[in-house]
Design a protein around this motif. Structure first.
Motif, PDB file in Angstrom:
ATOM      1  N   ASP A  95       0.837  -1.203   0.000  1.00  0.00           N
ATOM      2  CA  ASP A  95       0.000   0.000   0.000  1.00  0.00           C
ATOM      3  C   ASP A  95       0.872   1.254   0.000  1.00  0.00           C
ATOM      4  OD1 ASP A  95      -2.086   1.660   0.091  1.00  0.00           O
ATOM      5  OD2 ASP A  95      -2.583   1.331   2.202  1.00  0.00           O
ATOM      6  N   LEU A  96       0.611   2.149  -0.924  1.00  0.00           N
ATOM      7  CA  LEU A  96       1.382   3.390  -1.007  1.00  0.00           C
ATOM      8  C   LEU A  96       0.476   4.601  -0.847  1.00  0.00           C
ATOM      9  CD1 LEU A  96       3.402   2.281  -4.112  1.00  0.00           C
ATOM     10  CD2 LEU A  96       4.271   2.390  -1.812  1.00  0.00           C
ATOM     11  N   SER A  97      -0.744   4.352  -0.351  1.00  0.00           N
ATOM     12  CA  SER A  97      -1.737   5.422  -0.316  1.00  0.00           C
ATOM     13  C   SER A  97      -1.293   6.588   0.545  1.00  0.00           C
ATOM     14  CB  SER A  97      -3.069   4.892   0.206  1.00  0.00           C
ATOM     15  OG  SER A  97      -3.441   3.781  -0.552  1.00  0.00           O
ATOM     16  N   GLU A  98      -0.721   6.270   1.740  1.00  0.00           N
ATOM     17  CA  GLU A  98      -0.359   7.350   2.652  1.00  0.00           C
ATOM     18  C   GLU A  98       0.646   8.292   2.009  1.00  0.00           C
ATOM     19  OE1 GLU A  98      -1.645   8.476   5.344  1.00  0.00           O
ATOM     20  OE2 GLU A  98      -3.154   6.911   5.084  1.00  0.00           O
ATOM     21  N   GLU A  99       1.630   7.698   1.319  1.00  0.00           N
ATOM     22  CA  GLU A  99       2.654   8.511   0.672  1.00  0.00           C
ATOM     23  C   GLU A  99       2.030   9.425  -0.371  1.00  0.00           C
ATOM     24  OE1 GLU A  99       3.076   5.333   1.322  1.00  0.00           O
ATOM     25  OE2 GLU A  99       4.707   5.544   2.769  1.00  0.00           O
ATOM     26  N   LEU A 100       1.140   8.835  -1.165  1.00  0.00           N
ATOM     27  CA  LEU A 100       0.528   9.627  -2.230  1.00  0.00           C
ATOM     28  C   LEU A 100      -0.328  10.746  -1.629  1.00  0.00           C
ATOM     29  CD1 LEU A 100       0.235   9.831  -5.279  1.00  0.00           C
ATOM     30  CD2 LEU A 100      -1.826   8.468  -5.121  1.00  0.00           C
ATOM     31  N   ARG A 101      -1.045  10.411  -0.536  1.00  0.00           N
ATOM     32  CA  ARG A 101      -1.922  11.416   0.068  1.00  0.00           C
ATOM     33  C   ARG A 101      -1.106  12.596   0.594  1.00  0.00           C
ATOM     34  NH1 ARG A 101      -5.276   6.747   2.943  1.00  0.00           N
ATOM     35  NH2 ARG A 101      -6.364   6.078   1.077  1.00  0.00           N
ATOM     36  N   THR A 102       0.043  12.298   1.211  1.00  0.00           N
ATOM     37  CA  THR A 102       0.890  13.380   1.721  1.00  0.00           C
ATOM     38  C   THR A 102       1.269  14.319   0.580  1.00  0.00           C
ATOM     39  OG1 THR A 102       1.829  11.683   3.114  1.00  0.00           O
ATOM     40  CG2 THR A 102       2.945  13.801   3.134  1.00  0.00           C
ATOM     41  N   LEU A 103       1.623  13.718  -0.552  1.00  0.00           N
ATOM     42  CA  LEU A 103       2.050  14.545  -1.678  1.00  0.00           C
ATOM     43  C   LEU A 103       0.885  15.305  -2.294  1.00  0.00           C
ATOM     44  CD1 LEU A 103       4.517  12.020  -3.287  1.00  0.00           C
ATOM     45  CD2 LEU A 103       5.078  14.079  -2.029  1.00  0.00           C
ATOM     46  N   VAL A 104      -0.283  14.648  -2.349  1.00  0.00           N
ATOM     47  CA  VAL A 104      -1.455  15.329  -2.908  1.00  0.00           C
ATOM     48  C   VAL A 104      -1.815  16.514  -2.020  1.00  0.00           C
ATOM     49  CG1 VAL A 104      -3.924  15.090  -3.413  1.00  0.00           C
ATOM     50  CG2 VAL A 104      -2.342  13.311  -4.123  1.00  0.00           C
ATOM     51  N   ALA A 105      -1.698  16.307  -0.689  1.00  0.00           N
ATOM     52  CA  ALA A 105      -2.010  17.400   0.239  1.00  0.00           C
ATOM     53  C   ALA A 105      -1.102  18.588  -0.042  1.00  0.00           C
ATOM     54  CB  ALA A 105      -1.832  16.912   1.676  1.00  0.00           C
ATOM     55  N   ALA A 106       0.180  18.300  -0.256  1.00  0.00           N
ATOM     56  CA  ALA A 106       1.114  19.384  -0.535  1.00  0.00           C
ATOM     57  C   ALA A 106       0.733  20.073  -1.842  1.00  0.00           C
ATOM     58  CB  ALA A 106       2.533  18.808  -0.638  1.00  0.00           C
ATOM     59  N   ARG A 107       0.323  19.284  -2.799  1.00  0.00           N
ATOM     60  CA  ARG A 107      -0.072  19.838  -4.101  1.00  0.00           C
ATOM     61  C   ARG A 107      -1.298  20.740  -3.989  1.00  0.00           C
ATOM     62  NH1 ARG A 107       1.128  19.967  -9.754  1.00  0.00           N
ATOM     63  NH2 ARG A 107       3.335  19.748  -9.473  1.00  0.00           N
ATOM     64  N   MET A 108      -2.218  20.301  -3.117  1.00  0.00           N
ATOM     65  CA  MET A 108      -3.492  21.006  -3.008  1.00  0.00           C
ATOM     66  C   MET A 108      -3.326  22.440  -2.546  1.00  0.00           C
ATOM     67  SD  MET A 108      -6.070  19.493  -4.070  1.00  0.00           S
ATOM     68  CE  MET A 108      -7.317  20.523  -3.343  1.00  0.00           C
ATOM     69  N   THR A 109      -2.235  22.684  -1.788  1.00  0.00           N
ATOM     70  CA  THR A 109      -2.030  24.053  -1.300  1.00  0.00           C
ATOM     71  C   THR A 109      -1.892  25.024  -2.472  1.00  0.00           C
ATOM     72  OG1 THR A 109       0.306  23.578  -1.151  1.00  0.00           O
ATOM     73  CG2 THR A 109      -0.951  23.402   0.882  1.00  0.00           C
ATOM     74  N   GLN A 110      -1.449  24.501  -3.610  1.00  0.00           N
ATOM     75  CA  GLN A 110      -1.325  25.379  -4.780  1.00  0.00           C
ATOM     76  C   GLN A 110      -2.701  25.788  -5.318  1.00  0.00           C
ATOM     77  OE1 GLN A 110       1.006  23.149  -7.536  1.00  0.00           O
ATOM     78  NE2 GLN A 110       2.775  23.080  -6.159  1.00  0.00           N
ATOM     79  N   SER A 124      -9.075  15.872   5.003  1.00  0.00           N
ATOM     80  CA  SER A 124      -8.899  14.433   4.903  1.00  0.00           C
ATOM     81  C   SER A 124      -9.964  13.786   4.031  1.00  0.00           C
ATOM     82  CB  SER A 124      -8.865  13.802   6.284  1.00  0.00           C
ATOM     83  OG  SER A 124     -10.102  14.028   6.892  1.00  0.00           O
ATOM     84  N   GLY A 125     -11.164  14.387   3.993  1.00  0.00           N
ATOM     85  CA  GLY A 125     -12.224  13.831   3.146  1.00  0.00           C
ATOM     86  C   GLY A 125     -11.754  13.733   1.713  1.00  0.00           C
ATOM     87  N   PHE A 126     -11.099  14.780   1.282  1.00  0.00           N
ATOM     88  CA  PHE A 126     -10.587  14.809  -0.088  1.00  0.00           C
ATOM     89  C   PHE A 126      -9.473  13.771  -0.267  1.00  0.00           C
ATOM     90  CE2 PHE A 126      -7.828  16.375  -3.427  1.00  0.00           C
ATOM     91  CZ  PHE A 126      -8.718  16.739  -4.418  1.00  0.00           C
ATOM     92  N   LEU A 127      -8.549  13.776   0.708  1.00  0.00           N
ATOM     93  CA  LEU A 127      -7.397  12.864   0.576  1.00  0.00           C
ATOM     94  C   LEU A 127      -7.812  11.404   0.653  1.00  0.00           C
ATOM     95  CD1 LEU A 127      -4.729  14.708   2.740  1.00  0.00           C
ATOM     96  CD2 LEU A 127      -5.020  14.741   0.277  1.00  0.00           C
ATOM     97  N   GLN A 128      -8.860  11.144   1.463  1.00  0.00           N
ATOM     98  CA  GLN A 128      -9.283   9.743   1.606  1.00  0.00           C
ATOM     99  C   GLN A 128      -9.936   9.208   0.339  1.00  0.00           C
ATOM    100  OE1 GLN A 128      -8.435   7.678   3.950  1.00  0.00           O
ATOM    101  NE2 GLN A 128      -7.383   9.313   5.014  1.00  0.00           N
TER     102      GLN A 128
END
Ligand code: ATP
Length: 605
Positions: A95-110, A124-128
């Motif tokens: 499972d690599l979901s957590e890693e991807l979510r961390t990166l997506v979260a960082a991306r979302m700030t843009q 988290s709703g979005f990331l989940q």
């Protein structure tokens, strides 16, 4: 690749380089799809797939298409993780979901400043709604538990290594089967939707790795893990997913580890799995393997893996020695042909060779699988067999001594690579061009020195002579029917597990070992004469007559597969007898000489 416990590594290396495009595309795809849905394309009312924004989903797949799994480091931990991934012993999901979510979260700030890394709870709703995992399947296996995602989920898939058949399960039946091979750019990523259960079967040509990236529509979230297949990486997870290397990749980026292989025990390793083939094994080691991996300078030093300095020195000496041989024009053998009657151990031997060489997971195919009804399809399948070796050789600047060895095993080779004829039928034309393709890969303008092809056939006389000439499948080794000594060794091997667990009666053990004392004794000759007379009068031998199961009278002319069949048949007879007598299998199962005698009669009749 990156597993759960690798956050520090992930933050420093991957964030900026490897996953940037991917996370950008994931975020964009989700946001665009949400916008489409907000405009009234509600999945629930207009069909589940209508929420997906096709343009951004296509961009995400294009991004996935440029991914491949490669080892780009010489660190021993990275290498061992990479090896584990590509040789995973059982079907598994990383499972690599957590890693991807961390990166997506960082991306979302843009996109949205309220979406900060420090306060993921609000987002988290979005990331989940994002998940990503690697599916690892050993050759020919399927996931023990099928996967299921909610209806409407977008599942983007990408094959990273090997071959796979993907299918869905509707009322327990497989439907919508699609087969795809190879991990190069020609294996395009795919999009499927959630709903019914889905599963994957690795094509029988070596281990398969694929990646799934799942996006859920608004209102749904990933909550539960992916079931019993889920595993963590067993070693420090520092292997990475990288984009395909640029064509002019430098040598240092791709210096593949030339692992130190101790070849001094090869003959013993072979004989623990195949019996009665010592002369053939000796020939294979001398003519094929010795030229590939040189004997260690000192076995004692070579085995001390921990001492990297010494291993490096040995590695260097090996390379120099290999280079010296190449400079002298002594190229290693690129092809081996194993031929002989069916069931004598050709396939077992080829598997053993490829396992022992332990470089890159071997590709094992049956030649009929290489025939494709579309024009150019067979040539493409053959090219795909060699593509990994080609890529690695290119990355090493064409220097085969720096590349790992790629073993390709082709069973039933006569089905495709037979003598070309002047016939004009479409099947004949397909076969002829398939032969041409493999000829050019083995010893033509595109010849590859980092490849060992092992072909197997029962009908050597049918093969195209050009394939058998020196430079191609040049070493021909006959695997004949075993003689009496060979049969005894195979009997011992095949009964070995049962014997070690105490499931064989004493007389049977004696008959397997060959009761030589009784055979040689002259004192018993009147009894032997009587026995022979009785044999002439009664068709069935008595148990007391079976002193040596390998004797020509009992198993003469049998192949290894016949002997394996005898063991299976005796076992099932013993099983039935034990059950009929009310015994239990763990406690009471014992295979007797009488069971073997009955099995002999069954098989001979
Ligand atoms: N020499 C041997 N030692 C031990 N087991 C053997 C040997 N030969 C055959 N067997 C047994 O027979 C089975 C079939 O053997 P294998 O598939 O290697 O034969 P083959 O020569 O490749 O046959 P085919 O040409 O029909 O493919 C093996 O799984 C193994 O159990």
């Amino acid at each position: 690749f990156v597993g759960r416990n690798s956050s520090p590594f992930l933050k420093t290396s991957l964030q900026t380089t490897v996953w940037n495009d991917l996370t950008g595309n994931v975020t964009h795809c989700l946001l665009q799809s949400d916008a489409k849905r907000d405009q009234g394309f509600d999945g629930a009312s207009t069909g589940w797939t209508n929420w997906v924004d096709e343009k951004s989903s296509k961009a995400l797949r294009d991004c996935l298409d440029s991914f491949s799994l490669q080892c780009t480091d010489t660190d021993e931990r990275v290498i061992s993780c990479f090896r584990w991934l590509s040789k995973c012993p059982a079907p598994a999901i990383v499972d690599l979901s957590e890693e991807l979510r961390t990166l997506v979260a960082a991306r979302m700030t843009q996109y949205d400043t309220s979406f900060s890394n420090q306060d993921l709870s609000s987002s988290s709703g979005f990331l989940q709604r994002v998940a990503c995992h690697l599916i690892l399947l050993p050759s020919g296996s399927v996931l023990t538990q099928s996967l299921q995602s909610p209806a409407g989920a977008m599942i983007h898939g990408k094959l990273l290594q090997g071959g796979v058949t993907r299918f869905r399960l509707l009322n327990g039946r497989r439907t919508g089967e699609r087969r795809q091979v190879s991990s190069n750019e020609e294996a395009p990523s795919w999009l499927q939707y959630g709903g019914p259960e889905r599963n994957y079967k690795a094509v029988d040509m070596g281990p398969c790795i694929l990646m799934e990236l799942i996006l859920l529509p608004k209102g749904l979230e990933f909550k539960t893990p992916l079931g019993t297949n889920m595993v963590g990486l067993p070693v420090s997870p520092d292997t990475y997913l990288v984009r395909a290397p640029p064509k002019n990749a430098t040598e240092s980026q791709h210096s593949h580890p030339n692992s130190v292989i101790d070849v001094s025990h090869w003959d013993k390793t072979f004989s623990s799995t195949v019996g009665g083939l010592e002369p053939q094994i000796e020939q294979i080691i001398r003519r094929v393997l010795d030229g590939r991996v040189l004997r260690p300078v000192s076995v004692g030093v070579a085995s001390s893996d921990k001492n990297t300095d010494e291993s490096d020195t040995i590695d260097k000496i090996r390379r120099e020695e290999m280079q010296g041989l190449m400079d002298l024009g002594l190229q290693p053998v690129r092809g081996l042909l194993l031929y002989g009657p069916p069931g004598c151990g050709k396939t077992s031997l080829a598997r053993e060779i490829s396992n022992i060489l332990d470089a890159v997971p071997p590709k094992i195919v049956s030649a009929p699988e290489l025939l494709d009804r579309w024009v150019g399809g067979s040539e493409k399948l053959i090219r795909e067999l060699f593509i990994d070796a080609e890529n690695e050789l290119r990355a090493c600047g064409g220097d085969a001594t720096k590349s790992a060895l790629h073993v390709i095993v082709v069973d039933e080779i006569d089905a495709v690579f037979r003598k070309r004829s002047a016939g004009e039928g479409s099947a004949e034309v397909t076969r002829a061009s398939a032969v041409n393709q493999i000829l050019s890969k083995l010893d033509g303008v595109q010849a590859l020195n980092n490849v060992l092809v092992i072909g197997m056939t029962d009908r050597k006389e049918l093969l195209d002579p050009a394939l058998l000439r020196p430079g191609r499948l040049e070493v021909h080794i006959e695997i004949p029917l075993p003689d009496q000594q060979g049969r005894r060794e195979i009997l011992k091997l095949q009964f070995d597990a049962l014997r070690r667990s105490g499931r064989l009666s004493l007389p049977l053990c004696r008959a397997i070992d060959g009761d030589t004392k009784a055979r040689m004794s002259m004192r018993g000759w009147p009894r032997r004469l009587l026995r022979r007379l009785r044999m002439k009068m009664f068709a069935e031998p008595s148990v007391s007559e079976i002193l040596d199961l390998s004797a020509p009278r009992w198993t003469g002319g049998w192949s290894g597969a016949d002997i394996a069949g005898l063991v299976r048949s005796s076992g099932s007879l013993a099983l039935t007898r034990t059950r009929n007598q009310g015994g239990t299998i763990p406690g009471d199962l014992l295979i007797t000489l009488e069971d073997v005698r009955m099995a002999l009669n069954d098989l001979k009749s």
